[in-house]
Design a protein around this motif. Structure first.
Motif, PDB file in Angstrom:
ATOM      1  N   GLN A 229       0.821  -1.199   0.000  1.00  0.00           N
ATOM      2  CA  GLN A 229       0.000   0.000   0.000  1.00  0.00           C
ATOM      3  C   GLN A 229       0.859   1.254   0.000  1.00  0.00           C
ATOM      4  O   GLN A 229       2.064   1.202   0.270  1.00  0.00           O
ATOM      5  CB  GLN A 229      -0.894   0.015   1.237  1.00  0.00           C
ATOM      6  CG  GLN A 229      -0.128   0.123   2.548  1.00  0.00           C
ATOM      7  CD  GLN A 229      -1.029   0.099   3.762  1.00  0.00           C
ATOM      8  OE1 GLN A 229      -2.250   0.106   3.644  1.00  0.00           O
ATOM      9  NE2 GLN A 229      -0.441   0.066   4.939  1.00  0.00           N
ATOM     10  N   ARG A 232      -0.190   6.087   4.805  1.00  0.00           N
ATOM     11  CA  ARG A 232      -0.739   7.411   5.121  1.00  0.00           C
ATOM     12  C   ARG A 232       0.333   8.205   5.872  1.00  0.00           C
ATOM     13  O   ARG A 232       0.180   8.579   7.039  1.00  0.00           O
ATOM     14  CB  ARG A 232      -2.026   7.264   5.927  1.00  0.00           C
ATOM     15  CG  ARG A 232      -3.149   6.622   5.113  1.00  0.00           C
ATOM     16  CD  ARG A 232      -4.449   6.568   5.878  1.00  0.00           C
ATOM     17  NE  ARG A 232      -5.503   5.968   5.076  1.00  0.00           N
ATOM     18  CZ  ARG A 232      -6.235   6.582   4.173  1.00  0.00           C
ATOM     19  NH1 ARG A 232      -6.037   7.874   3.942  1.00  0.00           N
ATOM     20  NH2 ARG A 232      -7.165   5.949   3.493  1.00  0.00           N
ATOM     21  N   GLY A 356      -3.132   5.691   1.104  1.00  0.00           N
ATOM     22  CA  GLY A 356      -3.988   4.552   1.401  1.00  0.00           C
ATOM     23  C   GLY A 356      -4.294   3.674   0.207  1.00  0.00           C
ATOM     24  O   GLY A 356      -4.963   2.649   0.353  1.00  0.00           O
ATOM     25  N   ARG A 371      -7.386   2.506  -6.013  1.00  0.00           N
ATOM     26  CA  ARG A 371      -8.209   2.857  -4.860  1.00  0.00           C
ATOM     27  C   ARG A 371      -9.622   3.090  -5.376  1.00  0.00           C
ATOM     28  O   ARG A 371      -9.858   4.005  -6.174  1.00  0.00           O
ATOM     29  CB  ARG A 371      -7.694   4.106  -4.161  1.00  0.00           C
ATOM     30  CG  ARG A 371      -8.431   4.398  -2.861  1.00  0.00           C
ATOM     31  CD  ARG A 371      -7.784   5.535  -2.109  1.00  0.00           C
ATOM     32  NE  ARG A 371      -8.507   5.815  -0.883  1.00  0.00           N
ATOM     33  CZ  ARG A 371      -8.268   6.847  -0.086  1.00  0.00           C
ATOM     34  NH1 ARG A 371      -7.304   7.692  -0.401  1.00  0.00           N
ATOM     35  NH2 ARG A 371      -8.964   7.036   0.991  1.00  0.00           N
TER      36      ARG A 371
END
Length: 381
Positions: A229, A232, A356, A371
């Motif tokens: 991923q 964040r 994310g 995403r």
């Protein structure tokens, strides 16, 4: 120098009270890794700082949570003379300790696991990792023989003896590792492919991507893909390089962008922004329009941004403070329009889809991001 007191204060600043990294940062004599460094003066010139000649300033710099530039262009601070004025971009640094700790956390280190510290620099991450894993589990790699040699000697003076390797990671990474943590930004495609080849199946990588501030983490599966991923979290690292310095910037295109009328003149929708320091915008621009180089100037209340691309495209946007800018563009792509499409999306949706996002990196080094319904790939030929 009472470095222990300062190192404990730094550890309290950059880690949590229950962090396993707290004691390791507190035990690291960071000043020994950075005896000399470069700073920018008020006139924008690089000035050499020598730690031993001013121990108080040395301690203040070494035990602050800041990056210290150790090499500009081809000139390392260790090899510079007073009054030297290096030219070019920073090419090595001692990364700020809080970011080093964050990258190590993203790497998910564990007892008995082998670690590659990609981008030796001054050796700070290597020192922390040696404390955590033991010297025999740590390898530190850099393209610059002097960086590797100097860091190795300084780490040895602190009691650490990891394996030190000089190699061009864009071409080949010797050995194989359970964990790879990068404090340089990797270029998707061939440059990333060489690094992934050194990651063991089941291993984990934590890196940033070139020209972005995206921290990518992932696990290598049995098929050779890395699945993970976009964290964040964000970070800015220098690019990997193959030679003694970075290739020349697109100077001829910047010259056109500075003075050219362009094929198209318009009024921009949004105020001029320093794209390089608007990290999420910059990252999305690289994803959607790879290869853009940036410039930015302030003259009183007048702000001007420049975007250029290797295909010959360029754009200049200039305005007083937050007024709508006058935009000049030329070439195959309309680069300011590409940036404004990103800003439209940010305003309409409240966020960009990067942080994310899911990531799949194929063995050829291509990064596939997704995403929701959004998809993008970086590094494809």
């Amino acid at each position: 120098m009472d470095w222990e007191t300062r190192a404990h204060a730094l550890a309290d600043q950059v880690t949590d009270p229950d962090s396993r990294w707290l004691a390791l940062v507190a035990r690291t004599a960071r000043h020994l890794l950075v005896p000399r460094w470069w700073e920018v003066d008020d006139a924008g010139r690089w000035v050499l700082r020598d730690g031993p000649s001013d121990p108080e300033a040395w301690a203040d710099a070494a035990y602050a949570d800041r990056s210290l530039i150790t090499r500009v262009g081809t000139l390392h601070a260790d090899q510079a003379k007073p009054g030297d004025q290096p030219k070019g971009l920073p090419t090595s640094s001692a990364t700020l300790p809080s970011l080093v700790v964050r990258m190590l956390r993203h790497g998910r280190l564990g007892d008995g696991l082998s670690l590659l510290d990609l981008g030796t620099g001054a050796g700070g991450l290597t020192a922390y990792a040696c404390h955590r894993l033991g010297d025999g589990c740590v390898t530190s790699l850099d393209v610059d023989p002097y960086l590797v040699s100097a860091a190795g000697e300084r780490l040895a003076s602190m009691g650490h003896h990891p394996k030190m390797v000089t190699a061009d990671a864009t071409e080949h990474v010797p050995g194989s590792y359970d964990r790879i943590v990068c404090t340089v930004a990797l270029t998707p495609g061939p440059g990333l492919r060489a690094v992934l080849g050194a990651l063991e199946p089941g291993g984990r990588i934590a890196t940033t991507l070139a020209h972005t501030s995206l921290i990518i983490t992932g696990w290598k599966d049995r098929n050779g893909d890395v699945i993970g991923q976009v964290e964040r979290d964000m970070a800015g690292f220098m690019l990997t390089r193959s030679g003694d310095d970075y290739p020349p910037t697109l100077a001829h295109l910047f010259a056109l962008a500075h003075g050219g009328q362009g094929e198209e003149t318009s009024t921009g929708r949004y105020p001029v922004v320093d794209v390089a320091n608007a990290w999420e915008l910059r990252s999305m621009l690289e994803v959607t329009t790879p290869g853009v180089e940036l410039g930015y100037e302030i003259n009183g209340r007048q702000r001007t941004a420049y975007l250029v691309h290797p295909d010959g495209s360029w754009a200049r946007a200039s305005a007083e403070w937050t007024d709508p800018p006058e935009v000049h563009q030329s070439g195959p792509q309309r680069l300011w329009d590409a940036l404004e499409r990103i800003r439209n999306r940010l305003n309409a949706e409240g966020a960009l889809p990067l942080l994310g996002a899911r990531v799949r990196i194929t063995p050829d080094g291509v990064c596939h991001l997704s995403r929701g319904r959004w998809r993008a790939s970086i590094g494809a030929l």
